[in-house]
Design a protein around this motif. Structure first.
Motif, PDB file in Angstrom:
ATOM      1  N   ARG A   1      35.114  30.027  -7.916  1.00  0.00           N
ATOM      2  CA  ARG A   1      34.813  31.213  -8.005  1.00  0.00           C
ATOM      3  C   ARG A   1      33.353  31.774  -7.501  1.00  0.00           C
ATOM      4  NH1 ARG A   1      37.422  31.332 -14.014  1.00  0.00           N
ATOM      5  NH2 ARG A   1      39.441  31.164 -13.135  1.00  0.00           N
ATOM      6  N   ILE A   2      33.008  32.875  -7.167  1.00  0.00           N
ATOM      7  CA  ILE A   2      31.686  33.343  -6.597  1.00  0.00           C
ATOM      8  C   ILE A   2      31.199  34.737  -7.202  1.00  0.00           C
ATOM      9  CG2 ILE A   2      32.833  34.207  -4.526  1.00  0.00           C
ATOM     10  CD1 ILE A   2      30.561  33.080  -3.070  1.00  0.00           C
TER      11      ILE A   2
ATOM     12  N   GLY B   1      26.847  31.068  -7.003  1.00  0.00           N
ATOM     13  CA  GLY B   1      25.948  32.103  -6.879  1.00  0.00           C
ATOM     14  C   GLY B   1      25.491  32.145  -5.559  1.00  0.00           C
ATOM     15  N   CYS B   2      25.424  33.143  -4.623  1.00  0.00           N
ATOM     16  CA  CYS B   2      25.182  33.456  -3.413  1.00  0.00           C
ATOM     17  C   CYS B   2      24.471  34.664  -3.329  1.00  0.00           C
ATOM     18  CB  CYS B   2      26.110  33.174  -2.404  1.00  0.00           C
ATOM     19  SG  CYS B   2      25.598  32.981  -0.610  1.00  0.00           S
ATOM     20  N   GLY B   3      23.358  34.750  -2.256  1.00  0.00           N
ATOM     21  CA  GLY B   3      22.569  36.166  -2.059  1.00  0.00           C
ATOM     22  C   GLY B   3      23.586  37.021  -1.312  1.00  0.00           C
ATOM     23  N   GLY B   4      23.616  38.227  -1.587  1.00  0.00           N
ATOM     24  CA  GLY B   4      24.392  39.407  -0.825  1.00  0.00           C
ATOM     25  C   GLY B   4      23.902  39.803   0.511  1.00  0.00           C
ATOM     26  N   PRO B   5      24.629  40.623   0.972  1.00  0.00           N
ATOM     27  CA  PRO B   5      25.985  41.120   0.561  1.00  0.00           C
ATOM     28  C   PRO B   5      27.117  40.269   0.767  1.00  0.00           C
ATOM     29  CG  PRO B   5      25.383  42.107   2.679  1.00  0.00           C
ATOM     30  CD  PRO B   5      24.121  41.332   2.040  1.00  0.00           C
ATOM     31  N   MET B   6      28.218  40.390   0.108  1.00  0.00           N
ATOM     32  CA  MET B   6      29.481  39.483   0.250  1.00  0.00           C
ATOM     33  C   MET B   6      30.618  40.570  -0.050  1.00  0.00           C
ATOM     34  SD  MET B   6      30.041  37.201  -3.219  1.00  0.00           S
ATOM     35  CE  MET B   6      28.448  36.516  -3.274  1.00  0.00           C
ATOM     36  N   ARG B   7      31.723  40.163   0.596  1.00  0.00           N
ATOM     37  CA  ARG B   7      32.919  40.646   0.308  1.00  0.00           C
ATOM     38  C   ARG B   7      33.626  40.105  -0.730  1.00  0.00           C
ATOM     39  NH1 ARG B   7      37.136  40.417   4.397  1.00  0.00           N
ATOM     40  NH2 ARG B   7      38.414  41.607   2.940  1.00  0.00           N
ATOM     41  N   TRP B   8      33.762  40.691  -2.145  1.00  0.00           N
ATOM     42  CA  TRP B   8      34.180  40.081  -3.465  1.00  0.00           C
ATOM     43  C   TRP B   8      35.359  40.619  -3.833  1.00  0.00           C
ATOM     44  CZ3 TRP B   8      35.189  41.561  -8.256  1.00  0.00           C
ATOM     45  CH2 TRP B   8      35.047  40.540  -9.361  1.00  0.00           C
ATOM     46  N   PRO B   9      36.403  39.852  -4.500  1.00  0.00           N
ATOM     47  CA  PRO B   9      36.146  38.509  -4.630  1.00  0.00           C
ATOM     48  C   PRO B   9      36.363  37.376  -3.789  1.00  0.00           C
ATOM     49  CG  PRO B   9      38.274  39.438  -5.603  1.00  0.00           C
ATOM     50  CD  PRO B   9      37.712  40.494  -5.148  1.00  0.00           C
TER      51      PRO B   9
ATOM     52  N   GLU C   1      33.600  36.062   1.028  1.00  0.00           N
ATOM     53  CA  GLU C   1      33.090  36.290   2.627  1.00  0.00           C
ATOM     54  C   GLU C   1      31.473  36.768   2.487  1.00  0.00           C
ATOM     55  OE1 GLU C   1      37.350  36.712   4.448  1.00  0.00           O
ATOM     56  OE2 GLU C   1      35.912  38.024   4.918  1.00  0.00           O
ATOM     57  N   VAL C   2      30.434  35.637   2.720  1.00  0.00           N
ATOM     58  CA  VAL C   2      29.189  36.026   2.734  1.00  0.00           C
ATOM     59  C   VAL C   2      28.453  36.488   3.785  1.00  0.00           C
ATOM     60  CG1 VAL C   2      29.342  34.821   0.408  1.00  0.00           C
ATOM     61  CG2 VAL C   2      28.423  33.545   2.532  1.00  0.00           C
ATOM     62  N   SER C   3      27.518  37.344   3.709  1.00  0.00           N
ATOM     63  CA  SER C   3      26.704  37.748   4.768  1.00  0.00           C
ATOM     64  C   SER C   3      25.222  37.817   4.217  1.00  0.00           C
ATOM     65  CB  SER C   3      27.074  39.125   5.530  1.00  0.00           C
ATOM     66  OG  SER C   3      28.400  39.074   5.932  1.00  0.00           O
ATOM     67  N   PRO C   4      24.683  36.580   3.875  1.00  0.00           N
ATOM     68  CA  PRO C   4      23.306  36.763   2.976  1.00  0.00           C
ATOM     69  C   PRO C   4      22.435  37.308   4.007  1.00  0.00           C
ATOM     70  CG  PRO C   4      24.329  34.769   2.647  1.00  0.00           C
ATOM     71  CD  PRO C   4      25.202  35.366   3.719  1.00  0.00           C
ATOM     72  N   LEU C   5      21.579  38.405   3.617  1.00  0.00           N
ATOM     73  CA  LEU C   5      20.652  38.879   4.202  1.00  0.00           C
ATOM     74  C   LEU C   5      19.573  37.898   4.865  1.00  0.00           C
ATOM     75  CD1 LEU C   5      19.152  41.761   2.089  1.00  0.00           C
ATOM     76  CD2 LEU C   5      20.519  41.897   4.302  1.00  0.00           C
TER      77      LEU C   5
ATOM     78  N   ILE D   1      20.166  34.761   5.442  1.00  0.00           N
ATOM     79  CA  ILE D   1      20.764  33.316   6.058  1.00  0.00           C
ATOM     80  C   ILE D   1      21.631  33.876   7.253  1.00  0.00           C
ATOM     81  CG2 ILE D   1      22.395  31.493   5.791  1.00  0.00           C
ATOM     82  CD1 ILE D   1      21.817  31.605   2.718  1.00  0.00           C
ATOM     83  N   PRO D   2      20.897  34.298   8.286  1.00  0.00           N
ATOM     84  CA  PRO D   2      21.696  35.095   9.426  1.00  0.00           C
ATOM     85  C   PRO D   2      22.819  34.083  10.151  1.00  0.00           C
ATOM     86  CG  PRO D   2      19.255  34.294  10.010  1.00  0.00           C
ATOM     87  CD  PRO D   2      19.461  34.084   8.390  1.00  0.00           C
ATOM     88  N   SER D   3      22.889  32.969   9.732  1.00  0.00           N
ATOM     89  CA  SER D   3      24.063  31.881  10.274  1.00  0.00           C
ATOM     90  C   SER D   3      25.265  32.154   9.482  1.00  0.00           C
ATOM     91  CB  SER D   3      23.506  30.581  10.371  1.00  0.00           C
ATOM     92  OG  SER D   3      23.435  29.950   9.145  1.00  0.00           O
ATOM     93  N   TRP D   4      25.300  32.932   8.705  1.00  0.00           N
ATOM     94  CA  TRP D   4      26.469  33.209   7.530  1.00  0.00           C
ATOM     95  C   TRP D   4      26.618  34.810   7.745  1.00  0.00           C
ATOM     96  CZ3 TRP D   4      25.856  29.918   2.427  1.00  0.00           C
ATOM     97  CH2 TRP D   4      26.331  28.752   2.761  1.00  0.00           C
ATOM     98  N   ARG D   5      27.621  34.992   8.682  1.00  0.00           N
ATOM     99  CA  ARG D   5      27.859  36.601   8.640  1.00  0.00           C
ATOM    100  C   ARG D   5      29.544  36.419   8.415  1.00  0.00           C
ATOM    101  NH1 ARG D   5      23.993  37.184   7.178  1.00  0.00           N
ATOM    102  NH2 ARG D   5      22.296  38.368   7.769  1.00  0.00           N
ATOM    103  N   ASP D   6      30.213  36.856   7.449  1.00  0.00           N
ATOM    104  CA  ASP D   6      31.230  37.054   6.749  1.00  0.00           C
ATOM    105  C   ASP D   6      31.926  35.609   6.673  1.00  0.00           C
ATOM    106  OD1 ASP D   6      31.864  39.780   6.595  1.00  0.00           O
ATOM    107  OD2 ASP D   6      31.792  39.907   8.706  1.00  0.00           O
ATOM    108  N   PHE D   7      31.155  34.831   6.389  1.00  0.00           N
ATOM    109  CA  PHE D   7      31.248  33.388   6.095  1.00  0.00           C
ATOM    110  C   PHE D   7      32.241  33.181   4.940  1.00  0.00           C
ATOM    111  CE2 PHE D   7      30.881  28.912   5.129  1.00  0.00           C
ATOM    112  CZ  PHE D   7      30.765  28.211   6.239  1.00  0.00           C
ATOM    113  N   PRO D   8      33.526  32.477   5.162  1.00  0.00           N
ATOM    114  CA  PRO D   8      34.180  32.434   3.933  1.00  0.00           C
ATOM    115  C   PRO D   8      33.938  31.385   2.881  1.00  0.00           C
ATOM    116  CG  PRO D   8      35.425  31.360   5.663  1.00  0.00           C
ATOM    117  CD  PRO D   8      33.773  31.858   6.268  1.00  0.00           C
TER     118      PRO D   8
END
Lengths: 316, 316
Positions: free
Chosen positions: A109-110, A71-79, A82-86, A88-95
């Motif tokens: 699964r995420i 489970g991870c804060g959004g937004p993310m490209r699903w399924p 690739e996450v870009s949690p509001l 967590i600025p160091s993760w942008r489109d992080f796979p």
């Protein structure tokens, strides 16, 4: 069989990382938590390594695990995950999904962290026995997940459940998403605290001492401005829940998150407002209840992505 | 095989009865329509006989039919199909599904008439190719049906899709359902006409010459009050659709019914309002379009209950 299944579960929020081992009945057998980011970092790889180090602390034999649910804060490209949690600025489109599958050598699964909380409430919490459940988290944001006909609803892009952006007011306030009148713009912890501050609450305090949590504490002690802020949030929640209930014909709405800890100070105005906003018989039978699970719910829901894919996983 | 399947379809609204034969691809091979009630009656049995007489006029051999699909105005107890349509006072808890199954000697399935329109739009109309569709009817009431993940959503009591009772205004008006601020209380034909009348529209006319249809005609001719009424309805629709879109992560919203015939006079303010109310990227990609099917859509959707139960029927 399923009861013996063990799953690695990961819950990544804006302020904490949690990892755990969950069995086939949704019991958390062991878990570890750490602040996020820990150590503070603007390096996405470093954050991933911190997460993997936390997983290493678990004592369960890796070979016993059948998969990893995230489970991870959004937004993310699903399924694809690739996450870009509001927060967590160091993760942008992080796979994140692909990287964890690769590092852990496990099927991964995420889903959105609030969706995982909703899944957990349906599976093991306040929504047990109901087929139509809206699970909500009222905290730093207002998030949620939607289970209808006994199955998780993903929507067109995996983003179903965003009850925080249901429209509850006609002309104001502007939400951080850019829209006017979103539920989150009123009922989230920071927005509640900011509103109360403008009414004179804790005006002499620094910003880190006027959080949503502080507001709930002050309201419990009887501070009238803090009580009024929770009343306003409860009324807005009632409007958003009314719309969701009539549209989706819900059995149960389960509400967790820090602000929900206010109890009747939030739930009483919520219920009053909801009752003014639902007229149709079928909708009047909805039950709004506090979430049944505590801080482990994110882990339980993440594990369910692996344990009960027939209900909770429609991704690839 | 399925292409050769023939189904009897029935569409029962407040002002008309329609019956038809629909093939496995959703084509209406023949149909008959009559005003409802015809003859005017306060006898529920007589209305049923009028419906059966209309079915007798169809030339298709009864032995070729594999079942009967029924769309009927709500509310109803579902899936048992005991109907109490708002506009048909002679039917109260009338066991329509059971009676038609018995009289016609065919398996019978039933759903709300607006749900049938939504099904038809998903199967054969403006929602073809999309898995997440809200179908709406803006007419005497504001109704709808919800298809998510490619399946009809029924909800706890078969009442999912009631978008007309999403809350779009904070303090007014009171809806006939008893709630405050429902979409239907603003955007239905009668409520639109009543609002316009209060602003001075057609003040010299009798009530049967100031219907929603009259309002749409006058707006097309440029009557400023009629245009303002449609603008108001469009803006309310935009708010309700924004909430539904963020909650359900919709691909397409397809809008039919008499008021939707106003075209850009309704859809332009709707789109403007919607764009002010959706900020999240995933929600901004929703498409709002006129329904693709005309007055036969109720028959097509009713037939789909029999033809595609794997998508559209979760009842018993």
């Amino acid at each position: 069989m399923q009861e013996q299944q063990l799953v690695l579960a990961i819950d990544i929020g804006g302020t904490k990382l949690a990892v755990g081992v969950v069995d086939g009945e949704g019991r958390v057998l062991e878990s570890r938590r750490a602040p996020n980011p820990n150590p503070p970092t603007d390096d996405g790889e470093q954050l991933l390594r911190a997460l993997l180090a936390l997983i290493e602390e678990l004592t369960t034999d890796r070979a016993e695990l059948s998969g990893v649910g995230i489970g991870c804060g959004g937004p993310m490209r699903w399924p694809v995950g690739e996450v870009s949690p509001l927060n967590i600025p160091s993760w942008r489109d992080f796979p994140l999904r692909a990287r964890l599958a690769e590092e852990l050598k496990l099927p991964a699964r995420i889903h959105n962290d609030a969706v995982c909380v909703a899944i957990a409430e349906h599976w093991r919490g306040a929504g047990v026995g109901a087929d139509n459940v809206l699970g909500m988290v009222v905290s730093t944001g207002v998030g949620g997940g939607l289970i209808l006909g006994g199955r998780l609803i993903d929507g067109a892009s995996g983003n179903a459940g965003h009850i925080g952006h249901a429209i509850v007011h006609e002309h104001e306030p502007v939400c951080r998403c850019g829209a006017i009148g979103c539920l989150e713009a009123i009922a989230s912890g920071p927005n509640l605290a900011a509103w109360a501050f403008r009414q004179g609450w804790r005006t002499g305090f620094p910003v880190d001492q006027r959080t949503g949590r502080d507001l709930v504490e002050d309201a419990r002690r009887g501070d009238p401005t803090a009580v009024a802020a929770l009343n306003r949030a409860g009324r807005a929640l009632g409007i958003g829940i009314a719309s969701a209930t009539t549209l989706c014909d819900l059995d149960v709405v389960a509400i967790g998150g820090g602000i929900s800890q206010a109890g009747p100070l939030l739930f009483d105005p919520l219920e009053a407002s909801l009752r003014e906003r639902v007229g149709l018989d079928f909708a009047r039978s909805v039950r709004v209840v506090p979430a049944g699970l505590g801080q482990e719910s994110g882990l339980v829901g993440a594990a369910a992505l692996i344990i009960h894919p027939e209900r909770y996983w429609s991704g690839d």
